[in-house]
Write a protein that holds these residues in place. Sequence first.
Motif: not given
Length: 305
Positions: A1-26
């Motif tokens: 099953m295809r992942r949601e858009k957010k998960d598709q993008i976060l999957a290719v980003l380093p951990e720190k950058i993932r955290g920044i984007l998630l913390n800002h609630g984008l």
Amino acid sequence: MRREKKDQILAVLPEKIRGILLNHGLDFEKIQEIRLREEQPLAVKKEGKEELFTHRVTKEELRETMEYVSNYSLYAYENELRQGFLTIEGGHRVGISGKIISEKEQIRNFQYITSINIRICHEITGCANKLFPVILEKGRLCHTMIISPPGGGKTTLLRDLVRQISDGNRWVEGRNVGVVDERSEIGGCYRGVPQNQLGMRTDILDNCPKAEGMMMLVRSMAPEVIAADEIGTAKDVEAIEYAMHCGATMLTTVHGSGMDEIREKPLVSNLVKERCFARYVVMKSGKHVGEIEGIYNERGEKLCI
């Protein structure tokens, strides 16, 4: 099953950058681009505006991102890398720049990657609805050109046109559609499978030069409609004229701000002068992503929508 858009993008980003984007609630449905440049601030473009973060992207984060994007095998994606981008799950396009390795005036590979641009793919189902009453004449689909500045939404509109024509709707019966997707933006193919909805009667040539692809489709797939994004070369124009003479209806896009600019563009201007296209759809520029400024006929007269 295809992942949601957010998960598709976060999957290719380093951990720190993932955290920044998630913390800002984008809201990932509103993000258009995520840019990573070595030793420069992380940049996110949403709804036409850029937001810069204090975090500066490191060389290691660029390397890690490319490992995720390529499933730890850049060599397997060497052909795509020559064109400067890869397509990931969901149809999102990852553009790269840096130091090129060339051989006999041909790009062979990248020696260093110093910038990454993740362009988020957005499908807007039904965005082409308002076009159908205007681009049909006595039940016949008109040759249609979509004119838009970069980022104006022309590919999104073209994609929905293809989907609806292929599946059929209340204005038009389903038809065989051939898509030449030179830059993997219309179908967003990932491992050969379109990630975007293109309809049940659509045949796609992914990562194929437009001119050659249009000729191939006419010869092999007998399409009733052919769609190609961002025309501009002499070969593109020749292939369009050939496809039209063979009875296929053309749907295509071109960069521009309006009819006046298109009339002055080399090559494309000949198509306008010869009235090859019966409809021109002009997208609004600036902050009005996806909005239509007007629809014009082959004589350049504005039609009501």
